[in-house]
Enzyme design. Structure first.
Site, PDB file in Angstrom:
ATOM      1  N   LYS A 116      -4.994 -10.946   4.376  1.00  0.00           N
ATOM      2  CA  LYS A 116      -5.331 -10.110   5.446  1.00  0.00           C
ATOM      3  C   LYS A 116      -6.118 -10.349   6.807  1.00  0.00           C
ATOM      4  CE  LYS A 116      -3.662  -7.434   2.160  1.00  0.00           C
ATOM      5  NZ  LYS A 116      -2.052  -6.886   2.501  1.00  0.00           N
ATOM      6  N   GLU A 200     -14.988  -5.130   6.841  1.00  0.00           N
ATOM      7  CA  GLU A 200     -14.767  -4.301   8.247  1.00  0.00           C
ATOM      8  C   GLU A 200     -15.647  -3.310   8.461  1.00  0.00           C
ATOM      9  OE1 GLU A 200      -9.816  -4.586   8.363  1.00  0.00           O
ATOM     10  OE2 GLU A 200     -10.754  -2.690   7.691  1.00  0.00           O
ATOM     11  N   HIS A 235      -9.799   4.292  -3.022  1.00  0.00           N
ATOM     12  CA  HIS A 235      -9.115   3.786  -2.259  1.00  0.00           C
ATOM     13  C   HIS A 235      -7.709   3.515  -2.677  1.00  0.00           C
ATOM     14  CE1 HIS A 235     -12.887   3.124  -0.460  1.00  0.00           C
ATOM     15  NE2 HIS A 235     -13.203   2.479  -1.173  1.00  0.00           N
ATOM     16  N   ARG A 292       5.698  -6.131   1.441  1.00  0.00           N
ATOM     17  CA  ARG A 292       6.721  -5.815   0.484  1.00  0.00           C
ATOM     18  C   ARG A 292       6.911  -4.229   0.519  1.00  0.00           C
ATOM     19  NH1 ARG A 292       2.862  -2.287  -1.919  1.00  0.00           N
ATOM     20  NH2 ARG A 292       0.399  -2.875  -1.708  1.00  0.00           N
TER      21      ARG A 292
END
Length: 492
Positions: A116, A200, A235, A292
């Site tokens: 990521k 983040e 999430h 994916r």
């Protein structure tokens, strides 16, 4: 086209891939753990092979064992589905070394986008806006603490090696940070075999919008529209829809163009999803690329008429995209509800056990992607997703009405499911107006929606009631009475 495909997954996505292969005249090989010996994907495949014990680390994450099955069975391709090894470039490398095609992006693109923080750097270089945060992942808790202090709370911790909400924690208070780091690392290591995290700045009241794109090996790329995936708990997504109710045509084009830039910059081939946050002012920020197939791919299939799994197989076999961007037409509106074995009235805790009876919905505009059958056992070792209900209508109002009908028709006895939450949300005024964001569940649930039966007596009562309505006892047929096409060979 391939002659034989090994499906390196389980549950409803394995069944979905097997069906796509059958439509294309391609033979299939299933793999399974001890917990899945009687699973539907094992029964549907032409061949099935044991990988090992129930834990995924000893079965579905065993690269060598899966590649060995592919070699032994003469499979010329492996489809990884989603989760498990689907975003693992080492698995794609191992397939290539064995002369087996990997149905997904090349390892170079997986490394550029699957990790990521590398994806964040690529997005920045491609001119795609990113949320303030780290560009490097780490397993050092002290480094994460320093970075959180530098960025400022609230922050969100994320697993660097995978998505799907695994290894993700929002930290609002400094006192929560150490515990969140430990828990996120543990979950990331369990889900992806890699405990690395990055962080983040947390964007409050944001919409989670993702763009489906497809790319062939000849330079052809197209984006197929967006999905709003904002309705989440912990999430992980609960409901997805396309088109996004808050996305206008200008924002849609901007997001699609950003997805294409990311695909080109990474040398992407096959199907992928670019995920973004859209803030209350309409500004968007890159989150990640899921290299994916997505759980929610059926809503895009419903509005475009494109079979994404079949397209994945065709691209992996070397075929070009059969359409250009100008050919992509989106019609109507689609909504997907994830039916999981969880108790929404107890914080969505997992529920496991025997399912004595299942009734799936039907009728105009309804699709069900499922691995359920009477007598199925829901294990505790894996993601609790049981099935996906997809409703398609001429507009959003019709899609909602059809989904509400489908939810009323659905019965899964023996375990608690998320159906009560979905019934609540599909009737709740803010959702019906499309006025929701990633904080919707926390703001609107729990609700007074009645719970499903949770114990054996209550579940039996449901089964008996339905049986009386049908004037017959429901089937509890066990595996021995199924017509089996699968040949099971234990790997010693």
């Amino acid at each position: 086209m391939f002659k034989k495909v090994l499906v390196a997954n389980r549950g409803e996505i394995a069944v979905r891939i097997i069906r796509a292969c059958r439509d294309l005249g391609v033979a299939t090989v299933a793999v399974y753990s001890d917990a899945d010996r009687g699973a539907l994907h094992v029964r549907f495949a032409d061949e099935a092979y044991r990988l090992g014990p129930a834990p995924s680390s000893e079965s579905y994450l065993k690269v060598g064992a899966i590649v060995d099955v592919a070699r032994r069975t003469g499979a010329d391709a492996v489809h990884p589905g989603y989760g498990f090894l689907s975003e693992n470039p080492h698995f794609a490398d191992a397939c290539a070394a064995a002369g087996v095609a990997f149905v997904g992006p090349p390892p170079t693109a997986m490394r550029a986008l699957g990790e990521k923080t590398a994806a964040r750097r690529l997005a920045r270089d491609a001119g795609v806006p990113t949320v303030a945060g780290l560009m490097q992942a780490t397993t050092e808790a002290s480094q994460l603490r320093r970075d959180a202090a530098a960025i400022g709370l609230p922050v969100v911790l994320k697993a660097a090696a995978g998505g799907g909400g695994k290894g993700m924690r929002v930290v609002q208070d400094e006192r929560e940070l150490d515990g969140a780091i430990r828990n996120a690392m543990g979950e990331a290591a369990s889900a992806f075999g890699d405990a690395s995290l990055y962080l983040e700045r947390y964007v409050a009241q944001a919409r989670h919008i993702e763009v489906q794109f497809v790319a062939d090996g000849r330079g052809g790329i197209a984006w197929l529209g967006e999905r709003d995936c904002s309705l989440q708990r912990r999430h992980q997504k609960l409901i997805e829809e396309s088109p996004g109710p808050s996305v206008d045509e200008r924002l849609r084009e901007q997001l699609g163009e950003a997805a294409v830039r990311l695909a080109r910059a990474s040398g992407y081939v096959n199907a992928g999803t670019a995920e973004f946050l859209v803030d209350v002012n309409g500004a968007f920020y890159f989150l990640e690329v899921n290299a994916r197939l997505q759980v929610e791919h059926p809503v895009t299939e419903a509005v475009t008429g494109i079979d994404l799994v079949a397209l994945q197989l065709r691209i992996a076999a070397g075929e070009p995209l059969p359409f250009t961007q100008d050919d992509v037409v989106r019609r109507g509106h689609a909504i997907e509800c994830r039916i999981s074995a969880e108790d929404p009235e107890r914080g969505f805790v997992p529920s496991a056990g025997l399912i004595p009876f299942v009734r799936e919905p039907a009728g105009p505009g309804i699709r069900v992607d499922s691995a359920l059958y009477p007598g199925a056992v829901v294990p505790t070792e894996y993601d609790p997703l049981l099935a996906k209900l997809i409703a398609h209508g001429r507009d959003r109002a019709e899609a909602i009405a059809r989904m509400r009908r489908a939810l009323r028709e659905t019965v899964v006895a023996g375990v608690r499911t998320t159906i009560p939450f979905h019934e609540f949300a599909l009737a709740e005024p803010d959702f019906v107006r499309g006025a929701y964001d990633t904080e919707y569940v926390a703001a609107h649930w729990p609700s007074p929606t009645p719970a499903q039966p949770s114990d054996g007596v209550a579940a039996a009562a449901v089964v008996a009631t339905l049986a009386r309505r049908r004037h017959a006892e429901p089937s509890t047929t066990d595996a021995s009475t199924w017509r089996r096409s699968a040949r099971e060979d234990a790997l010693r």
